[in-house]
Design a protein around this motif. Structure first.
Motif, PDB file in Angstrom:
ATOM      1  N   ALA A 300    -110.449  27.409   0.446  1.00 40.59           N
ATOM      2  CA  ALA A 300    -110.131  26.436   1.494  1.00 40.59           C
ATOM      3  C   ALA A 300    -108.920  25.576   1.157  1.00 40.59           C
ATOM      4  O   ALA A 300    -108.264  25.042   2.068  1.00 40.59           O
ATOM      5  N   ALA A 301    -108.608  25.423  -0.119  1.00 37.10           N
ATOM      6  CA  ALA A 301    -107.487  24.566  -0.515  1.00 37.10           C
ATOM      7  C   ALA A 301    -106.142  25.272  -0.411  1.00 37.10           C
ATOM      8  O   ALA A 301    -105.104  24.652  -0.617  1.00 37.10           O
ATOM      9  N   HIS A 302    -106.148  26.581  -0.107  1.00 41.12           N
ATOM     10  CA  HIS A 302    -104.903  27.338  -0.060  1.00 41.12           C
ATOM     11  C   HIS A 302    -104.775  28.043   1.289  1.00 41.12           C
ATOM     12  O   HIS A 302    -105.765  28.489   1.862  1.00 41.12           O
ATOM     13  N   PRO A 303    -103.580  28.132   1.805  1.00 40.69           N
ATOM     14  CA  PRO A 303    -103.382  28.848   3.067  1.00 40.69           C
ATOM     15  C   PRO A 303    -103.430  30.360   2.836  1.00 40.69           C
ATOM     16  O   PRO A 303    -103.597  30.842   1.722  1.00 40.69           O
ATOM     17  N   LEU A 304    -103.285  31.085   3.914  1.00 37.18           N
ATOM     18  CA  LEU A 304    -103.218  32.539   3.838  1.00 37.18           C
ATOM     19  C   LEU A 304    -101.966  32.955   3.068  1.00 37.18           C
ATOM     20  O   LEU A 304    -100.873  32.443   3.317  1.00 37.18           O
TER      21      LEU A 304
END
Length: 445
Positions: A300-304
């Motif tokens: 959740a803390a990182h984008p795609l």
């Protein structure tokens, strides 16, 4: 006229006495005793892993009349995992890396059953098989060479054994590591099934070249997911391939929540991180949640993380059917064994899977370890068949390990010591070529 539904007792040139076709085991035993075959024991080699390949070499050198041996694996075509980085980098032709076990099985007098394990019942000494459709089986291999070109016959879904040895890969029914990562099999290029990867890589490479030409200078995005030496080597090989193709590429290594080259010594990890920094490969030290068509979804803390090609190089997991097999398991989910590879709960079952497949041992070091283990396993299988005491594997010398860094460079390590350079790569390349020549009975036509 023989009914098509009747068991084909002559399919292998001899009667099956392992309980595969017969339901009355008392009648089987009486019939076998009448023929003088009651001393013959059925040995099932479950999987065509590197240790079992060496066992086949040992059986070919010294055949046993009191052993009826069956190899259970979907495919006799093998590609050593240590050669995959060379295939990607363009150093090896994918076709040249294939080996065919057919002549080896004929020399060893071993029957081939084109199937993979779907279950194991240690209480009844039987293996449940997931049979390969006949139209996917290239040929059957029987103990006699004259029968080797005949079509494979339909096999029953259950095979009994007196002795069982397990050395599986994802192709043989071991838990596919891609199952740990949602979408990996659908949207990623997975290295777990090596033969399939070697076939699919040229198509993926051609698609990337076409995509790069359409983008007119916009970099293609490449992602490798994995935490071991194999994933590191594949990332370096991808970088070398892109450079050779004159492609602008952005490459990332998602370490799946672990360190780079996990399981290695601190000196090797430091050198590996230095290589990635020099090549400009981004390290993403987080766990991938799932693979999607246009990238890798992280936590959740990182984008795609966008990707035009996602290469999945995760480590193997224990076979899923072990949990309900009745065998005692260790904390990692593999079969709990003693120092002679015997199951601690069922001594007629032996296993080496898991002992040579960790990320800490890879490449030529793993190949050499598999050869040593295979020779020792063959001796113990003969001893077990003769009801003789088993011996612990000999403690051979610790092999010199290598980590391929691409571009003719490699890291060499032995214990806590490590070094790197072109000399290490030449040594590694020679060791891999020598191993392949020893293991390959012949090149595929």
């Amino acid at each position: 006229m023989k009914d098509s539904q009747d068991p084909d007792f002559g399919a292998t040139g001899q009667f099956e006495l392992t309980g595969v076709y017969h339901s009355d085991h008392r009648l089987d035993a009486t019939f076998a005793s009448t023929l003088g075959l009651d001393q013959i024991k059925s040995l099932v080699l479950l999987g065509a892993g590197p240790v079992h390949v060496q066992v086949l070499h040992e059986l070919a050198r010294q055949r046993r009349a009191d052993l009826d041996v069956t190899l259970v694996t979907p495919n006799l075509r093998q590609v050593p995992a240590a050669l995959l980085p060379g295939v990607v980098a363009g150093l090896h032709n994918a076709r040249d890396c294939h080996t065919d076990l057919t002549p080896l099985l004929q020399s060893a007098g071993v029957r081939w059953m084109a199937a993979q394990a779907a279950g194991l019942d240690a209480g009844t000494s039987s293996v449940l098989l997931d049979n390969v459709p006949l139209d996917h089986v290239p040929q059957s291999v029987e103990p006699t060479a004259e029968r080797a070109t005949q079509p494979a016959v339909a096999r029953p879904s259950l095979i009994g054994y007196h002795l069982l040895s397990v050395d599986t890969s994802p192709l043989d029914g071991c838990a596919d590591p891609t199952q740990q990562l949602k979408g990996a099999a659908q949207h990623g290029l997975c290295t777990s099934a090596t033969a399939q990867f070697a076939q699919r890589w040229p198509l993926a490479a051609a698609r990337l070249c076409q995509l790069a030409a359409q983008r007119q200078g916009v970099p293609v995005r490449l992602v490798v997911v994995g935490q071991g030496v194999h994933a590191f080597e594949m990332a370096c090989a991808l970088h070398q391939w892109a450079s050779a193709q004159r492609l602008r590429a952005e490459l990332a290594l998602v370490t799946h929540g672990a360190d780079v080259v996990s399981g290695q010594t601190p000196s090797v990890r430091r050198r590996a991180l230095g290589v990635l920094k020099r090549l400009g490969i981004e390290v993403v030290p987080t766990r991938a949640l799932h693979i999607v068509p246009d990238g890798v979804a992280l936590d959740a803390a990182h984008p795609l993380l966008p990707s035009d090609l996602t290469l999945v190089a995760l480590e193997s997991a224990p076979p899923v059917w072990l949990a309900a097999s009745g065998l005692r398991l260790d904390t990692s989910g593999y079969m709990a064994t003693n120092d002679r590879w015997q199951s601690v709960s069922h001594p007629q079952v032996l296993a080496t899977s898991g002992s040579h497949s960790s990320g800490a041992t890879s490449g030529t070091a793993a190949c050499e370890a598999a050869e040593q283990s295979g020779a020792a396993l063959a001796l113990n299988l003969r001893a077990l068949a003769s009801e003789q005491p088993l011996a612990p594997p000999p403690q051979g010398h610790r092999p010199l390990g290598f980590v391929d860094c691409g571009y003719g460079q490699a890291i060499a390590y032995w214990g806590p010591w490590s070094a790197e350079g072109r000399w290490a790569w030449r040594w590694k390349h020679k060791a891999a070529t020598t191993y392949l020549s020893r293991q390959r009975p012949r090149t595929l036509p």
